[in-house]
Motif scaffolding. Structure first.
Motif, mmCIF file in Angstrom:
data_model
loop_
_atom_site.group_PDB
_atom_site.id
_atom_site.type_symbol
_atom_site.label_atom_id
_atom_site.label_comp_id
_atom_site.label_asym_id
_atom_site.label_seq_id
_atom_site.Cartn_x
_atom_site.Cartn_y
_atom_site.Cartn_z
ATOM 1 N N LYS A 96 0.833 -1.207 0.000
ATOM 2 C CA LYS A 96 0.000 0.000 0.000
ATOM 3 C C LYS A 96 0.867 1.257 0.000
ATOM 4 C CE LYS A 96 -3.590 2.310 2.719
ATOM 5 N NZ LYS A 96 -4.385 2.274 3.986
ATOM 6 N N GLU A 97 1.925 1.232 0.835
ATOM 7 C CA GLU A 97 2.826 2.381 0.923
ATOM 8 C C GLU A 97 3.684 2.504 -0.335
ATOM 9 O OE1 GLU A 97 4.341 5.597 3.413
ATOM 10 O OE2 GLU A 97 2.683 4.208 3.706
ATOM 11 N N LYS A 143 8.863 6.148 2.053
ATOM 12 C CA LYS A 143 8.303 6.054 0.712
ATOM 13 C C LYS A 143 9.246 5.307 -0.228
ATOM 14 C CE LYS A 143 4.243 8.138 0.668
ATOM 15 N NZ LYS A 143 3.018 7.424 0.223
ATOM 16 N N ASP A 186 3.095 3.934 -4.896
ATOM 17 C CA ASP A 186 3.100 5.386 -5.030
ATOM 18 C C ASP A 186 3.827 5.678 -6.344
ATOM 19 O OD1 ASP A 186 4.335 8.110 -4.853
ATOM 20 O OD2 ASP A 186 3.266 8.156 -2.939
ATOM 21 N N ALA A 243 8.839 1.510 -1.758
ATOM 22 C CA ALA A 243 8.858 1.282 -3.209
ATOM 23 C C ALA A 243 9.892 0.217 -3.565
ATOM 24 C CB ALA A 243 9.163 2.590 -3.936
ATOM 25 N N LYS A 266 4.859 8.234 -7.915
ATOM 26 C CA LYS A 266 6.033 9.111 -7.878
ATOM 27 C C LYS A 266 7.241 8.393 -7.273
ATOM 28 C CE LYS A 266 7.620 13.691 -6.403
ATOM 29 N NZ LYS A 266 8.923 13.181 -5.981
#
Length: 521
Positions: A25-26, A221, A29, A225, A31
């Motif tokens: 979920k994290e 973040k 992203d 990723a 970006k």
């Protein structure tokens, strides 16, 4: 046994898949993913992770395949002892192995002139040391059960030497070779302590990059990723491994034990030369740690042991060295118990019942085997950092159990798959209920797998560094963490002293595993 399956699934759901879900979920992203996949540093790290894993696998196969062939085809004095000796690396904590390489290949070490420390060469060599037992044991097991009539038929047609091996023997043992190669590749790809200590940030792997992003840069973040990318790759690796493992299991089931030949002539001398190299390769790093722990100022002394246990020299721990040992033992015992309770119902269901999607479920149950400790530590930070569990020692045990239980699962599955179904059915026809039949018939037959899996879980808990580092409060420092902190402070003497204690405890586990004779690969 099926009644306990929901509890096992609940454990995996809460303590593995929930943390993994939060990472996904994290990590989803756009970006952050674009930044990772376009950043030259992260791309170089990902590329190097693949390259070093491939290199480690190739070197391990080159070193291990001759040993597998010798153990499978020849009988000689000391064979059982040597086969036991080669298992030592796999049960030794990786931080201790890294320390041995630092001592051996450091500037003042006996092999310092090779100048390979803090480079990709040291990482590949250490991974080969660690995974050598996997290749030898898996491939020799297949070779020992390969029908000799195929080779005999080829020999009558004129095939000899390397031609015979290439055309006949190698295709027959290919499932074992590929299985061991995939497992070696996965372990090398997910390795943490060895690249961190021997490569540093110059030769960072994906695992080290995730750790640095989270623990050093506090960039969740980017760390998430990177972790998401690693998870996707992990699932692919473990799925491929399990597919190949089905062919490997069929080779094992043949049970055609070939008559071993005697070593003589040139073969004898080449074998002696090979095992002389392997002896140095396996024993060298371990003996380097022992000798270093007993050497102070050029003489035999217990000074390093006294410093290791002196509060004056280890204020960085937040606790005493005695307490770090007790922490390690306590965490190891609890990890052993929880891993058994989680793995047994899963192993029983997967091996004893046929159902659609069995391989996929097996892959999902085995995924922690290919999931990194750093990724799991990140998941626990995301899932439990705002709960009372986060400040307790229980979270460390749960993390260790999640990492260790797949090894118990494989050990139990290996034992369960060899039990003839007719034995269980005979007990049922005599009036025994399923629980009684399992207890009286199947449980005694999987005793080796239970003991082997339990001891591997204990040894893995002893050697676990990443999750402990990320989750443990200072008072819960383990022996492995203490050794790493001494290494980080360049205090190799006290690190060696504690490593010898860790080696002793791990060695006891190794001796029991060899005595029992269970297999885990």
């Amino acid at each position: 046994m099926k009644r306990l399956l929901p509890l096992s699934l609940l454990f995996l759901g809460v303590f593995f898949y929930l943390p993994i879900f939060l990472i996904v979920k994290e990590g989803i992203d756009v970006k952050a993913l674009v930044d990772v996949l376009t950043d030259s540093y992260h791309l170089r790290v990902i590329s190097f992770t693949f390259v070093q894993a491939i290199g480690s696998t190739v070197v391990t196969l080159v070193i291990g395949l001759p040993g597998a062939y010798i153990f499978a085809k020849y009988d000689f004095p000391g064979r059982d002892f040597l086969k036991a000796l080669i298992t030592i690396p796999f049960v030794m904590p990786s931080v201790m192995v890294a320390l041995g390489f630092l001592i051996l290949f450091g500037k003042s070490g006996p092999f310092g002139w090779l100048n390979i420390l803090y480079s990709w060469k040291a990482i590949i060599l250490a991974h080969a040391f660690y995974n050598y037992p996997v290749v030898v044991r898996m491939v020799s097991a297949v070779l020992e059960r390969t029908n000799p009539h195929y080779e005999e038929a080829a020999m009558t047609l004129g095939a000899r030497g390397f031609l015979l091996f290439r055309k006949v023997t190698f295709p027959l043992i290919l499932p074992g070779v590929i299985s061991s190669a995939l497992l070696t590749f996965t372990f090398s790809f997910m390795s943490f302590s060895i690249p961190l200590i021997l490569g540093g940030y110059k030769y960072s792997t994906l695992e080290v990059d995730i750790f640095a992003s989270i623990m050093v840069l506090l960039d969740f973040k980017t760390g998430s990723a990177l972790a998401l990318l690693q998870l996707i790759l992990s699932l692919v690796f473990i799925y491929a491994y399990l597919k190949i493992l089905t062919f490997y299991a069929k080779m094992e089931e043949q049970r055609i034990m070939i008559e071993k030949k005697k070593l003589k002539g040139l073969t004898l001398y080449l074998t002696l030369l090979y095992f002389a190299f392997i002896g140095v390769f396996i024993i060298g790093p371990l003996m380097a740690v022992v000798v270093d722990s007993l050497t102070y100022d050029g003489r035999i002394s217990l000074e390093w042991y006294m410093r290791a246990f002196s509060e004056e020299y280890n204020p960085m721990f937040g606790t005493t060295s005695i307490r770090t040992i007790l922490n390690s033992l306590i965490f190891g015992v609890f990890t052993m118990v929880i891993s058994l309770l989680v793995a047994l119902p899963l192993a029983y269901t997967i091996t004893k019942y046929r159902f659609k999607g069995k391989i996929l479920i097996d892959a999902l149950a085995t995924l922690p085997l290919a999931s990194s400790s750093v990724v799991l530590g990140l998941g626990y930070l995301l899932a439990f950092r705002k709960t009372p569990l986060y400040d307790s020692w229980v979270i460390i045990v749960l993390a260790h159990s999640t990492i260790a239980y797949p090894f118990v699962l494989r050990a139990l599955s290996s034992s369960l798959v060899k039990i003839k179904k007719s034995l269980f059915e005979a007990a049922l026809t005599l009036g025994a209920k399923e629980g009684i039949a399992f207890k009286e018939v199947e449980l005694p037959l999987i005793q080796k797998g239970l003991i082997t899996g339990a001891l591997f879980a204990f040894a893995i808990s002893l050697g676990e560094l990443a999750t402990t580092y990320m989750l443990a409060r200072p008072e819960y420092t383990t022996l492995t963490m203490a050794i790493y902190k001494f290494i980080s402070a360049r205090q190799f003497g006290p690190a060696s002293a504690l490593a010898v204690i860790l080696m002793f405890v791990s060695g006891i586990s190794f001796l029991i595993i060899e005595k029992v004779g269970g297999e885990i690969w």
